[in-house]
Write an enzyme that holds these catalytic residues in place. Structure first.
Site, short mmCIF file in Angstrom:
data_model
loop_
_atom_site.label_atom_id
_atom_site.label_comp_id
_atom_site.label_asym_id
_atom_site.label_seq_id
_atom_site.Cartn_x
_atom_site.Cartn_y
_atom_site.Cartn_z
N ARG A 25 37.25 24.76 -26.36
CA ARG A 25 37.35 24.87 -25.07
C ARG A 25 38.67 24.85 -24.71
O ARG A 25 39.14 25.47 -24.06
CB ARG A 25 36.33 23.98 -24.46
N CYS A 81 27.76 18.90 -35.12
CA CYS A 81 28.74 20.23 -35.22
C CYS A 81 27.97 20.98 -36.47
O CYS A 81 28.25 22.11 -36.45
CB CYS A 81 30.15 19.57 -35.78
#
Length: 168
Positions: free
Chosen positions: A45, A130
């Site tokens: 991001r 993750c």
């Protein structure tokens, strides 16, 4: 209108809109679909935000000379390459998960355990795993799509910066 004739400004502002849309979708998935981001997600991001800022500033500035356009192309390439590295690593982790999971509870659990301020802090510091594959579209995971978007947006930025000058 033919994209080959779009101005540098138009191309860069469209790049900004793409980055803003991708970040907006990530925030939607996090807060509406309750898919918690992992540290790689947060870093991606940030890379999309950096690339978006370069696109926005370049689009608003719209330098007339090739030197200024090339400078924006270099900065966009650096942000894109950083994103490619992060997303690529995230894809590797998903394809070869570590033996120990780093899973955390959902948003309700975080609020119950930490209160709203603590839950917000945990969300912003990335509490997802993750290696989990929680989302796919057309057979690709979210980091795979991010990787693809970083490549496409990096190529888009270079095409706009290095292409022939359009005076519109």
């Amino acid at each position: 209108m033919n994209p080959l004739h779009w101005s540098f400004r138009t191309r860069y502002l469209l790049g900004f809109l793409a980055c803003a849309g991708l970040i907006g979708y990530a925030i939607y998935v996090q807060f509406v679909e309750r898919l918690m981001p992992c540290p790689f997600c947060i870093l991606q991001r940030i890379a999309f935000a950096a690339l978006g800022v370069v696109f926005l500033v370049g689009g608003l500035h719209a330098p007339r000379g090739s030197g200024g356009r090339r400078t924006y192309g270099v900065f966009a390439s650096l942000a894109s390459l950083a994103g490619i590295a992060i997303a690529g690593r995230h894809v590797m982790v998903q394809l070869n998960p570590p033996p120990v999971s780093t899973c955390s509870g959902g948003l309700d659990f975080l609020v119950a355990m930490n209160g709203w301020p603590g839950a917000i802090r945990k969300v912003l510091t990335a509490s997802g795993d993750c290696s989990n594959i929680d989302w796919t579209f057309l057979g690709l995971t979210m980091p795979m799509w991010s990787l693809l978007w970083f490549v496409l947006l990096g190529a888009w930025a270079l095409w706009a910066a290095l292409g022939r000058k359009v005076t519109r």
